[in-house]
Write a protein that holds these residues in place. Structure first.
Motif, short mmCIF file in Angstrom:
data_model
loop_
_atom_site.label_atom_id
_atom_site.label_comp_id
_atom_site.label_asym_id
_atom_site.label_seq_id
_atom_site.Cartn_x
_atom_site.Cartn_y
_atom_site.Cartn_z
N VAL A 35 1.02 -1.03 -0.21
CA VAL A 35 -0.26 0.53 -0.56
C VAL A 35 0.79 1.18 -0.06
O VAL A 35 1.41 1.70 1.13
CB VAL A 35 -1.22 -0.03 1.17
N ILE A 36 0.64 1.76 -1.30
CA ILE A 36 1.98 2.55 -1.39
C ILE A 36 1.24 4.51 -0.97
O ILE A 36 -0.70 4.40 -1.00
CB ILE A 36 2.22 3.04 -2.55
N GLU A 37 1.50 5.47 0.77
CA GLU A 37 0.26 6.27 1.08
C GLU A 37 1.05 7.10 -0.20
O GLU A 37 1.20 7.43 -1.31
CB GLU A 37 1.44 6.42 2.33
N ASP A 38 -0.30 8.46 -0.12
CA ASP A 38 0.21 9.16 -0.76
C ASP A 38 1.32 10.63 -0.79
O ASP A 38 1.95 10.76 0.09
CB ASP A 38 -1.52 10.27 -1.05
N GLY A 39 1.58 10.37 -1.99
CA GLY A 39 3.34 11.54 -2.42
C GLY A 39 4.58 10.39 -1.68
O GLY A 39 5.57 10.83 -2.00
N ASP A 40 4.52 8.71 -1.72
CA ASP A 40 5.57 8.15 -0.91
C ASP A 40 5.84 7.80 -1.83
O ASP A 40 7.25 8.29 -2.37
CB ASP A 40 5.08 7.01 -0.05
N LEU A 41 5.74 7.23 -3.04
CA LEU A 41 6.27 6.84 -4.49
C LEU A 41 7.17 8.37 -5.15
O LEU A 41 7.87 7.62 -5.37
CB LEU A 41 5.14 6.71 -5.68
N GLU A 42 6.21 9.41 -5.24
CA GLU A 42 6.85 10.88 -5.56
C GLU A 42 8.62 11.14 -5.16
O GLU A 42 9.42 11.49 -5.70
CB GLU A 42 6.00 11.45 -5.19
N LYS A 43 8.20 11.17 -3.46
CA LYS A 43 9.36 11.36 -2.62
C LYS A 43 10.09 10.28 -2.72
O LYS A 43 11.42 10.43 -3.33
CB LYS A 43 8.90 10.79 -1.85
N MET A 44 10.27 8.70 -3.33
CA MET A 44 11.41 7.51 -3.04
C MET A 44 11.90 8.21 -4.95
O MET A 44 13.22 8.25 -5.09
CB MET A 44 10.90 6.27 -3.38
N LEU A 45 10.85 8.27 -5.81
CA LEU A 45 11.18 8.56 -7.27
C LEU A 45 11.62 9.58 -7.43
O LEU A 45 12.95 9.78 -8.21
CB LEU A 45 10.04 7.98 -8.03
N ALA A 46 12.20 11.00 -6.75
CA ALA A 46 12.80 12.19 -7.11
C ALA A 46 14.21 11.21 -6.25
O ALA A 46 14.93 12.78 -6.76
CB ALA A 46 12.26 13.07 -6.12
N GLY A 47 14.63 10.75 -5.41
CA GLY A 47 15.41 10.45 -5.19
C GLY A 47 16.38 9.59 -5.82
O GLY A 47 17.71 9.63 -5.96
N ILE A 48 15.70 7.99 -6.38
CA ILE A 48 16.40 7.44 -6.78
C ILE A 48 16.30 7.69 -8.38
O ILE A 48 16.57 6.10 -9.31
CB ILE A 48 16.12 6.30 -6.51
N GLY A 49 15.30 7.46 -9.12
CA GLY A 49 14.60 7.71 -10.16
C GLY A 49 15.49 7.54 -11.35
O GLY A 49 15.64 6.60 -12.03
N THR A 50 16.20 8.58 -11.44
CA THR A 50 17.53 9.03 -12.00
C THR A 50 18.37 7.62 -12.45
O THR A 50 18.56 7.03 -13.94
CB THR A 50 18.15 9.71 -11.94
N ASN A 51 18.06 6.69 -11.67
CA ASN A 51 19.20 5.43 -12.37
C ASN A 51 18.16 3.80 -11.58
O ASN A 51 19.05 3.28 -12.22
CB ASN A 51 20.43 5.22 -10.36
N LEU A 52 17.31 4.39 -11.80
CA LEU A 52 16.58 3.47 -12.07
C LEU A 52 16.23 2.43 -12.94
O LEU A 52 15.66 3.38 -14.23
CB LEU A 52 14.88 3.70 -11.09
N CYS A 53 16.37 1.42 -12.51
CA CYS A 53 16.49 0.72 -14.85
C CYS A 53 14.68 -0.07 -14.44
O CYS A 53 14.44 -0.91 -15.20
CB CYS A 53 17.53 -0.36 -14.96
N GLY A 54 14.48 -0.81 -13.09
CA GLY A 54 13.45 -1.61 -12.94
C GLY A 54 12.46 -1.66 -11.99
O GLY A 54 13.17 -1.13 -10.65
#
Length: 173
Positions: free
Chosen positions: A42-61
């Motif tokens: 269960v992804i709380e509102d805004g949590d995925l945005e917080k994670m991906l803002a920090g790690i999304g650039t390098n994320l391949c999967g």
């Protein structure tokens, strides 16, 4: 917190079920993370945005199978994950799923356009896309994939009841 402090070079994290409290904030600090799986979370509102803002650039999967997601979650994927090669959204938007604990809810305001925007934003690098068991996969979605994912090697749209010969012909051409 322990992961970020003791394993700063961690490249893959897999949480199945509920992730620990504060996980998004701590995962966002893992600059070397290339693979993230939050299956059934269960992804709380805004949590995925917080994670991906920090790690999304390098994320391949990124695997978000059976996750309860919002429109903003899809926007965050498109905005921050420009290097994705693998994206799995199995059963993330199924209107009826009595056998699953977590399922898409019609009041979440997610549209087919939200999914299409992720595909158009990330499509240049996508090689594997799993959209199985989702009610939104139809001929229009396959056309979007064909138009935006030139490097696609594996496409899973199993149990997609809205696909016709027209959609199949489009991805085959």
């Amino acid at each position: 917190r322990v992961l970020g402090a003791t394993l700063p070079n961690l490249e893959a994290v897999d949480f199945c079920g509920e992730s620990p409290p504060g996980a998004p904030r701590h995962l966002a600090r893992l600059n070397h993370l290339r693979w993230l799986s939050l299956c059934g979370s269960v992804i709380e509102d805004g949590d995925l945005e917080k994670m991906l803002a920090g790690i999304g650039t390098n994320l391949c999967g990124l695997s978000l199978d059976e996750c309860e997601m919002t429109r903003d979650d899809f926007r965050a994927i498109g905005a921050h994950c420009k290097s994705l090669r693998y994206l799995s959204l199995l059963s993330c938007m199924e209107s009826e799923s009595p056998s699953r604990r977590i399922a898409w809810s019609p009041n979440r305001d997610i549209t087919q356009g939200d999914i299409s925007s992720v595909i158009s934003d990330c499509g240049d690098t996508l090689r594997y896309l799993n959209l199985g068991c989702n009610d939104f996969v139809d001929d229009t979605m396959l056309e979007c994939i064909a138009n935006h994912c030139p490097e696609m090697l594996l496409l899973d749209f199993s149990n997609s009841k809205l696909v016709t010969d027209i959609g199949l012909a489009r991805i085959a051409s």
